[in-house]
Design a protein around this motif. Sequence first.
Motif, mmCIF file in Angstrom:
data_model
loop_
_atom_site.group_PDB
_atom_site.id
_atom_site.type_symbol
_atom_site.label_atom_id
_atom_site.label_comp_id
_atom_site.label_asym_id
_atom_site.label_seq_id
_atom_site.Cartn_x
_atom_site.Cartn_y
_atom_site.Cartn_z
ATOM 1 N N SER A 7 28.606 -13.428 -12.429
ATOM 2 C CA SER A 7 28.694 -13.736 -11.011
ATOM 3 C C SER A 7 30.021 -13.256 -10.415
ATOM 4 N N SER A 8 29.964 -12.605 -9.230
ATOM 5 C CA SER A 8 31.200 -12.199 -8.557
ATOM 6 C C SER A 8 31.817 -13.445 -7.942
ATOM 7 N N THR A 35 24.257 -16.613 -5.283
ATOM 8 C CA THR A 35 24.587 -15.876 -6.488
ATOM 9 C C THR A 35 23.297 -15.423 -7.196
ATOM 10 N N GLY A 36 23.349 -14.217 -7.727
ATOM 11 C CA GLY A 36 22.201 -13.689 -8.463
ATOM 12 C C GLY A 36 21.064 -13.221 -7.581
ATOM 13 N N LYS A 65 23.082 -8.998 -4.361
ATOM 14 C CA LYS A 65 24.054 -8.397 -3.428
ATOM 15 C C LYS A 65 24.751 -7.195 -4.083
ATOM 16 N N SER A 66 25.336 -7.449 -5.264
ATOM 17 C CA SER A 66 26.064 -6.360 -5.930
ATOM 18 C C SER A 66 25.102 -5.241 -6.286
ATOM 19 N N TYR A 67 23.877 -5.615 -6.642
ATOM 20 C CA TYR A 67 22.888 -4.592 -6.986
ATOM 21 C C TYR A 67 22.658 -3.681 -5.771
HETATM 22 N N1 LIG Z 1 16.129 -5.083 -6.530
HETATM 23 C C1 LIG Z 1 16.462 -5.329 -7.814
HETATM 24 N N2 LIG Z 1 15.828 -4.680 -8.801
HETATM 25 C C2 LIG Z 1 16.154 -4.893 -10.101
HETATM 26 N N3 LIG Z 1 17.103 -5.771 -10.501
HETATM 27 C C3 LIG Z 1 17.761 -6.453 -9.560
HETATM 28 C C4 LIG Z 1 17.481 -6.268 -8.170
HETATM 29 N N4 LIG Z 1 18.271 -7.067 -7.462
HETATM 30 C C5 LIG Z 1 19.029 -7.727 -8.364
HETATM 31 N N5 LIG Z 1 18.722 -7.343 -9.612
HETATM 32 C C6 LIG Z 1 19.329 -7.863 -10.854
HETATM 33 O O1 LIG Z 1 19.559 -9.256 -10.647
HETATM 34 C C7 LIG Z 1 20.762 -9.656 -11.273
HETATM 35 C C8 LIG Z 1 21.651 -10.369 -10.268
HETATM 36 O O2 LIG Z 1 21.968 -9.454 -9.246
HETATM 37 P P1 LIG Z 1 23.449 -9.272 -8.685
HETATM 38 O O3 LIG Z 1 24.459 -9.350 -9.769
HETATM 39 O O4 LIG Z 1 23.421 -8.075 -7.827
HETATM 40 O O5 LIG Z 1 23.521 -10.598 -7.829
HETATM 41 P P2 LIG Z 1 24.671 -11.042 -6.819
HETATM 42 O O6 LIG Z 1 23.975 -11.544 -5.613
HETATM 43 O O7 LIG Z 1 25.652 -9.940 -6.624
HETATM 44 O O8 LIG Z 1 25.300 -12.255 -7.598
HETATM 45 P P3 LIG Z 1 26.819 -12.821 -7.526
HETATM 46 O O9 LIG Z 1 27.047 -13.306 -6.143
HETATM 47 O O10 LIG Z 1 26.798 -13.936 -8.519
HETATM 48 O O11 LIG Z 1 27.691 -11.676 -7.939
HETATM 49 C C9 LIG Z 1 21.384 -8.414 -11.852
HETATM 50 O O12 LIG Z 1 21.057 -8.344 -13.220
HETATM 51 C C10 LIG Z 1 20.710 -7.289 -11.104
HETATM 52 O O13 LIG Z 1 20.636 -6.102 -11.875
#
Ligand SMILES: Nc1ncnc2c1ncn2[C@@H]1O[C@H](COP(=O)(O)OP(=O)(O)OP(=O)(O)O)[C@@H](O)[C@H]1O
Length: 769
Positions: free
Chosen positions: A236-237, A119-120, A123-125
């Motif tokens: 978090s997703s 998480t974090g 991935k979603s980014y």
């Molecule tokens: N390459 C990047 N550049 C700038 N910000 C980023 C980057 N990657 C991630 N972030 C930031 O980090 C934070 C966490 O990213 P994200 O929500 O995509 O994580 P995740 O892996 O999808 O988490 P989860 O599994 O909990 O949903 C967000 O605020 C996102 O904007």
Amino acid sequence: MAARAGDASLRPNSHPDQDEPRIRVCVRVRCWIAEEKTGDRGGPDVLRCCVEMPRTTSMHIKRGDEPARGFEYDRCFWSFSEDHPLYATQQTLHDEVGCQMIENAVAGFNNCIFAYGQTGSGKSYSVLGGQGEQRGLLPRVVEGLFERFTQLEEGVTVKAVVSFVEIYNEKLRDLLASDETVDSKVKLAVREHPILGIIVPGLTQSVVENCTEVLDLVDYGTSNRRTSATAMNATSSRSHCIFSFKTNLISGDQVKLSQTHLVDLAGSERQKRTQAAGDRLKEGAAINQSLSTLARVISALADSSKKKAANPPFRTSKLTHILKESLCGNSKTVMMAAISPSLADYEETLSTLNFAKSVKQVQTAATANVLSTATLEQALREEVEALKAKVQMAQEQRHDPDQDARLKDMQEKIDKQARYMARMGLTSDKDYEAARSEDTAMAERRRTMVMSGGLPGKALHDDSDDGSWEEWDGQDSESDPDSPDQTRSSSRRSARKSSKTSARSDADAESHPATVLARRAQGSGGEAGCVLQLLGRDSHDSGAQLDAEAVTQKLQQLQELADQVIGVVPEQVDLRPLVVVDAREPARVDVVVRVLAPAAGQAPRLGEEEECARRKTTVVGSRERWLSSEEFQREASSIVAAAEQGGSSGSACTARALVAGGRGGPEAEGLRRELDGVRRELCQVRCRAQAAKAELGLLSAAAGAPAAPGALGLHPAASEVAKGFQEALAALDHARDLVRGVREDGEAIGQRGLWRGHRRRTLEALWNG
Ligand SMILES: Nc1ncnc2c1ncn2[C@@H]1O[C@H](COP(=O)(O)OP(=O)(O)OP(=O)(O)O)[C@@H](O)[C@H]1O
């Protein structure tokens, strides 16, 4: 005859893809995020980077004085620091991954990209992204596709449909459903269609004609996703989501079919890192379950790539079942492993890198789906005709009260098939226009709902609280509608993440695959029963001996499978709840509590009272014996008292006290609940398997008479029973893994407690001179 999309005989122009016979693996390191910079997350190691990327194909990870570990992948993206010469933006990712997906789709290949990581980690980014230059792969691929369509040669007609599905707590949710079209009581299920491959009947498939329409649907669906705040990510997703884009490029009598999946998985971290409890813990268990099935599938596929025998358990989780084709079949698939740069996340990052390494070994077999329109249409029509014939036959042989429901179900399937054909431009233009205007009207309804804030997810949430779901642990948490993770914003893409919905507060032990599979086994046992009875009756007239033998053999196999399912529970699955209660630093006591309540052999009767009566205590490092409930309490209290008073009185101090569960820290409590859930599911599996076995007894009796020629040996209902049992066995395996995991966690907590005690005693010794 039904022919399948993967069937090369259907494709005069098909050619196996030789260049990329395996899943391509990419790794992306994100930058520091706000929570890390402000110190809201983790300890002193948070702002120390533990990874480096010497080349675009290798990633190194290092902790303290340990030697660095190196990994090689197809492509690594460094998004950690902008001043790095290999810095990768969202555009870089699109150029290197997205553009290829667009070309694949146009050439008629199936595509899949799945983002994996804790998480974090971003991935979603990577998949969805933000606005403007922050746009992720999904919007960029969609834009690129529509642009590419304008460059196609004259005379090519493009038909496109999209769907968006979420897997939350092992249940499928249609993210594009409007409340007028979705019946929350109808459960979506994954099916393997003989022509179309893996499908989810009933899932909204929206006809789209331009990029804006798709992005509106993406916004709508994303705003319906389940998110909540965990200790590691504020939004978090808590679910896996799969966006699918299907295209048909029709040119003369040729059609190129392509299906592109973009998958944003839920976080892969261990539950204790998210400090999950209550519903979050339950979500975590479902997430871990599907991700560990994914790991098992990948490991089995990697083995089979090395020519070792393997049987991937695709059906054990919805995620792997839906992605079956993408993981090993007709698809060009990319894994995006997202990692955090932080030393505090070292363990999770290492585990992601290792998993990514194993995915590299998995082979796929992508083939361009180029068919003749006539062949495809004919195959689909034949399918419809076959369904109609079944309806007809069933109507003629009405033999049970559920027949009407089945007929209705089949009719729905026929209608769905017809609708699908219309949407994909396989029937008349008039049909396509009708489907199109249906979807336009639905889009309008969605818009209205978004504007008024009344998203269908709300309705689903409320409907599901009808008490039909079994409570997970008897606790109803987070019902506060104003709590931050319960909010549901109606704002659009700009507020994509913050508007995701919260998790359900209801418990879902019922939807655990073990339960579901066992029920299916039971259900299909019933169906097989009907078939057997019918055939048994007919057999009096025909008297074909060979078929009767085949029937008996089949039944024997089923019987053996049933025995295995029933037998495995008490003997092989360790049902003893191990409760390790960690001391929460009471004044001078280090208490490690272990309560072992052996319930092996009593699986179906696991009442709390019985457990208390047969409690077996283990004093760590000291002795082991059986105690009655009262003795147990007395013993525990006296050890605690001794430890409290003396702190250094021999065994009372060195041995840690055993107390009944009440003194548990949150970790131990979580473990206990998790284990209780697993145990309950196992009991359900067992009960249902027993019921199915009883049913099989009846079947055997029915099959005593010779069966009708050629009819039963391979009857699908009978094989369904066998499949159900086999899957129940796989689910049991998984449950055993879970139990083992929980026990290991318990041991670890115990060890930590002991270590703290040791440290305190050393300090005391120093203090006392
Ligand atoms: N390459 C990047 N550049 C700038 N910000 C980023 C980057 N990657 C991630 N972030 C930031 O980090 C934070 C966490 O990213 P994200 O929500 O995509 O994580 P995740 O892996 O999808 O988490 P989860 O599994 O909990 O949903 C967000 O605020 C996102 O904007």
